[in-house]
Motif scaffolding. Structure first.
Motif, PDB file in Angstrom:
ATOM      1  N   ALA A   1       0.824  -1.211   0.000  1.00 31.02           N
ATOM      2  CA  ALA A   1       0.000   0.000   0.000  1.00 31.02           C
ATOM      3  C   ALA A   1       0.853   1.255   0.000  1.00 31.02           C
ATOM      4  CB  ALA A   1      -0.910  -0.010   1.229  1.00 31.02           C
ATOM      5  N   GLU A   2       0.261   2.343  -0.479  1.00 26.09           N
ATOM      6  CA  GLU A   2       0.910   3.650  -0.457  1.00 26.09           C
ATOM      7  C   GLU A   2      -0.144   4.712  -0.190  1.00 26.09           C
ATOM      8  OE1 GLU A   2       0.262   5.841  -3.402  1.00 26.09           O
ATOM      9  OE2 GLU A   2      -1.257   4.279  -3.616  1.00 26.09           O
ATOM     10  N   ALA A   3       0.296   5.945  -0.074  1.00 23.10           N
ATOM     11  CA  ALA A   3      -0.597   7.006   0.395  1.00 23.10           C
ATOM     12  C   ALA A   3      -1.800   7.251  -0.504  1.00 23.10           C
ATOM     13  CB  ALA A   3       0.199   8.303   0.566  1.00 23.10           C
ATOM     14  N   GLY A   4      -1.616   7.172  -1.817  1.00 27.93           N
ATOM     15  CA  GLY A   4      -2.686   7.544  -2.733  1.00 27.93           C
ATOM     16  C   GLY A   4      -4.000   6.833  -2.517  1.00 27.93           C
ATOM     17  N   SER A   5      -3.970   5.507  -2.535  1.00 27.96           N
ATOM     18  CA  SER A   5      -5.211   4.737  -2.473  1.00 27.96           C
ATOM     19  C   SER A   5      -5.735   4.531  -1.060  1.00 27.96           C
ATOM     20  CB  SER A   5      -5.015   3.369  -3.138  1.00 27.96           C
ATOM     21  OG  SER A   5      -4.065   2.596  -2.421  1.00 27.96           O
ATOM     22  N   VAL A   6      -4.906   4.829  -0.049  1.00 23.33           N
ATOM     23  CA  VAL A   6      -5.304   4.576   1.335  1.00 23.33           C
ATOM     24  C   VAL A   6      -5.481   5.871   2.134  1.00 23.33           C
ATOM     25  CG1 VAL A   6      -4.632   3.464   3.501  1.00 23.33           C
ATOM     26  CG2 VAL A   6      -4.206   2.307   1.326  1.00 23.33           C
ATOM     27  N   SER A   7      -4.545   6.804   2.042  1.00 20.42           N
ATOM     28  CA  SER A   7      -4.627   8.037   2.834  1.00 20.42           C
ATOM     29  C   SER A   7      -5.395   9.144   2.125  1.00 20.42           C
ATOM     30  CB  SER A   7      -3.213   8.549   3.152  1.00 20.42           C
ATOM     31  OG  SER A   7      -2.477   7.604   3.877  1.00 20.42           O
ATOM     32  N   ILE A   8      -5.293   9.196   0.783  1.00 20.34           N
ATOM     33  CA  ILE A   8      -5.890  10.285   0.014  1.00 20.34           C
ATOM     34  C   ILE A   8      -7.283   9.937  -0.506  1.00 20.34           C
ATOM     35  CG2 ILE A   8      -5.627  11.688  -2.081  1.00 20.34           C
ATOM     36  CD1 ILE A   8      -2.599  11.442  -1.723  1.00 20.34           C
ATOM     37  N   ALA A   9      -7.424   8.764  -1.076  1.00 24.72           N
ATOM     38  CA  ALA A   9      -8.656   8.387  -1.773  1.00 24.72           C
ATOM     39  C   ALA A   9      -9.932   8.520  -0.940  1.00 24.72           C
ATOM     40  CB  ALA A   9      -8.529   6.962  -2.321  1.00 24.72           C
ATOM     41  N   PRO A  10      -9.948   8.159   0.343  1.00 29.56           N
ATOM     42  CA  PRO A  10     -11.199   8.256   1.105  1.00 29.56           C
ATOM     43  C   PRO A  10     -11.791   9.661   1.155  1.00 29.56           C
ATOM     44  CG  PRO A  10      -9.659   6.851   2.261  1.00 29.56           C
ATOM     45  CD  PRO A  10      -8.896   7.489   1.137  1.00 29.56           C
ATOM     46  N   THR A  11     -10.946  10.693   1.123  1.00 24.91           N
ATOM     47  CA  THR A  11     -11.441  12.059   1.125  1.00 24.91           C
ATOM     48  C   THR A  11     -11.680  12.565  -0.292  1.00 24.91           C
ATOM     49  OG1 THR A  11     -10.142  12.488   3.126  1.00 24.91           O
ATOM     50  CG2 THR A  11     -10.998  14.413   1.962  1.00 24.91           C
ATOM     51  N   ALA A  12     -10.875  12.090  -1.228  1.00 21.32           N
ATOM     52  CA  ALA A  12     -10.940  12.601  -2.602  1.00 21.32           C
ATOM     53  C   ALA A  12     -12.089  12.015  -3.420  1.00 21.32           C
ATOM     54  CB  ALA A  12      -9.621  12.327  -3.318  1.00 21.32           C
ATOM     55  N   PHE A  13     -12.523  10.793  -3.108  1.00 24.96           N
ATOM     56  CA  PHE A  13     -13.525  10.116  -3.931  1.00 24.96           C
ATOM     57  C   PHE A  13     -14.755   9.750  -3.106  1.00 24.96           C
ATOM     58  CE2 PHE A  13      -9.413   9.439  -5.893  1.00 24.96           C
ATOM     59  CZ  PHE A  13      -9.661   9.759  -7.220  1.00 24.96           C
ATOM     60  N   GLU A  14     -15.898  10.252  -3.544  1.00 26.67           N
ATOM     61  CA  GLU A  14     -17.144  10.025  -2.811  1.00 26.67           C
ATOM     62  C   GLU A  14     -17.641   8.587  -2.931  1.00 26.67           C
ATOM     63  OE1 GLU A  14     -19.879  12.904  -4.291  1.00 26.67           O
ATOM     64  OE2 GLU A  14     -19.011  14.564  -3.149  1.00 26.67           O
ATOM     65  N   LYS A  15     -17.349   7.929  -4.060  1.00 28.29           N
ATOM     66  CA  LYS A  15     -17.871   6.586  -4.309  1.00 28.29           C
ATOM     67  C   LYS A  15     -16.782   5.530  -4.251  1.00 28.29           C
ATOM     68  CE  LYS A  15     -21.543   8.412  -7.290  1.00 28.29           C
ATOM     69  NZ  LYS A  15     -22.156   8.372  -8.662  1.00 28.29           N
ATOM     70  N   LEU A  16     -15.857   5.693  -3.343  1.00 30.12           N
ATOM     71  CA  LEU A  16     -14.773   4.723  -3.202  1.00 30.12           C
ATOM     72  C   LEU A  16     -15.356   3.361  -2.815  1.00 30.12           C
ATOM     73  CD1 LEU A  16     -11.639   4.937  -3.370  1.00 30.12           C
ATOM     74  CD2 LEU A  16     -11.643   4.976  -0.869  1.00 30.12           C
ATOM     75  N   PRO A  17     -15.005   2.299  -3.547  1.00 29.44           N
ATOM     76  CA  PRO A  17     -15.619   0.984  -3.305  1.00 29.44           C
ATOM     77  C   PRO A  17     -15.020   0.207  -2.136  1.00 29.44           C
ATOM     78  CG  PRO A  17     -14.117   0.844  -5.143  1.00 29.44           C
ATOM     79  CD  PRO A  17     -14.152   2.293  -4.743  1.00 29.44           C
ATOM     80  N   TYR A  18     -14.276   0.861  -1.286  1.00 26.99           N
ATOM     81  CA  TYR A  18     -13.716   0.200  -0.103  1.00 26.99           C
ATOM     82  C   TYR A  18     -13.480   1.269   0.958  1.00 26.99           C
ATOM     83  CZ  TYR A  18      -9.401   2.090  -2.099  1.00 26.99           C
ATOM     84  OH  TYR A  18      -8.459   2.937  -2.627  1.00 26.99           O
ATOM     85  N   ASN A  19     -13.322   0.836   2.194  1.00 27.11           N
ATOM     86  CA  ASN A  19     -13.068   1.755   3.304  1.00 27.11           C
ATOM     87  C   ASN A  19     -11.802   1.295   4.024  1.00 27.11           C
ATOM     88  OD1 ASN A  19     -13.030   2.964   5.944  1.00 27.11           O
ATOM     89  ND2 ASN A  19     -15.169   3.518   5.668  1.00 27.11           N
ATOM     90  N   PRO A  20     -10.663   1.954   3.756  1.00 26.05           N
ATOM     91  CA  PRO A  20      -9.401   1.491   4.345  1.00 26.05           C
ATOM     92  C   PRO A  20      -9.432   1.420   5.869  1.00 26.05           C
ATOM     93  CG  PRO A  20      -8.994   3.151   2.665  1.00 26.05           C
ATOM     94  CD  PRO A  20     -10.475   3.142   2.923  1.00 26.05           C
TER      95      PRO A  20
END
Length: 327
Positions: free
Chosen positions: A96-115
């Protein structure tokens, strides 16, 4: 209420004893088959290199193969979703890295997972700093020249990114905010496409991880203006830090860690964590990673989870300030 018979009590006692000793036996047998580490980026990128170097030695420590499975796309979100939804058995892991785990939850409203709910930290391995690169045909030789020529202007600098929601994306946004320079992120579908655009001069610049940029810089295919590292990188020792270049508050980097699906057995997580921390601390592994541009850490489960929470808050604040909202 009817009291249980002696025969029933005896049977229950046998079952209880069997159950009690079944868990240690299971823990002792882990791992008993190959483990898969999903990487959300193509072969040859920083996360892939880290996964392969560490995975090779981890397999020796655990006496089981560690298979690196590249699942590139969507800034690492495809691989992250895959692992988040995988069986929590200790055999499905994420580089894992920051983009898909630290950034994505705030950046994308329809993220298909919750880190925060679906993934847990196993071990923090390293951090990757970034370097501001421009095409060799760029008129800018220093960070000060780029800022001075564009400060307060209406014209936007086009910055390539390795995908919406990536650290390079929001690093460019943060740079624009601090420098009072208008920045327009240009999102590419792959690392290779973005690098090609930089080399060709199709964009004004990009914040690229030092590990990815170093080969192109050494080959003279692009020019570096500054790095976000605290001290100069041994990969690009002639490139000043952002602090040296006049922007001391412009500091960002991306962590890299192994995560697992929530619910993975504690015994498996502990075994993996010990193995990973021990692996990155091996002198030959550590040297390979340093030479590739990483700052090696090697932190256990508690420290990793603490880091994940802090990074979610830090990047979340940057995303909110930018006003960016993905699909």
């Amino acid at each position: 209420m009817t009291r249980p018979s002696r025969r029933t009590l005896a049977a229950l006692g046998v079952a209880l004893i069997a159950t009690t000793f079944a868990f240690p036996a299971t823990a002792q047998s882990y791992p008993d088959r190959p483990m898969r580490v999903s990487v959300g980026f193509p072969a040859g990128t920083g996360p892939d290199l880290l996964a392969r170097v560490v995975g090779q030695r981890l397999s020796e420590f655990l006496n089981q193969p560690v298979v690196v499975d590249n699942k590139p796309g969507a800034g690492g979100q495809i691989a992250t979703q895959l692992v988040a939804k995988s069986a929590a058995d200790g055999y499905n892991l994420l580089m894992a890295e920051a983009g898909s785990v630290s950034i994505a939850p705030t950046a994308f409203e329809k993220l298909p997972y919750n880190p925060a709910r679906e993934l847990v930290g196993v071990a923090e391995l390293a951090w990757a700093d970034f370097v501001l690169v421009v095409p060799v045909i760029s008129p800018y030789k220093t960070l000060a020249e780029m800022v001075g020529a564009n400060k307060g202007k209406s014209r936007a600098l086009n910055f390539a990114t390795f995908g919406a929601g990536s650290p390079g994306h929001f690093g460019a946004v943060e740079f624009g905010t601090q420098a009072d320079v208008k920045v327009e992120p240009i999102h590419f579908r792959s690392t290779g496409d973005a690098v090609t655009a930089i080399i060709a001069g199709d964009v004004d610049g990009a914040w690229v991880s030092t590990a990815v940029a170093s080969a192109q810089l050494k080959g003279g295919k692009m020019r570096a203006l500054a790095t976000t590292a605290q001290t100069r990188s041994q990969l690009v020792p002639t490139v000043p830090t952002t602090a040296e270049a006049g922007m001391p508050s412009l500091r960002f980097s991306s962590w890299l860690a192994i995560l697992a699906p929530a619910g993975t057995p504690e015994a498996a997580l502990d075994t993996l964590s010990r193995g990973l921390v021990r692996t990155v601390q091996l002198p030959e592994v550590r040297q390979k990673l340093i030479e590739a541009g990483f700052t090696v850490t090697g932190a256990g489960r508690t420290e990793t989870d603490r880091m994940l929470k802090a990074e979610a808050l830090r990047w979340g604040s940057i995303v909110k300030t930018s006003g960016f909202k993905g699909d």
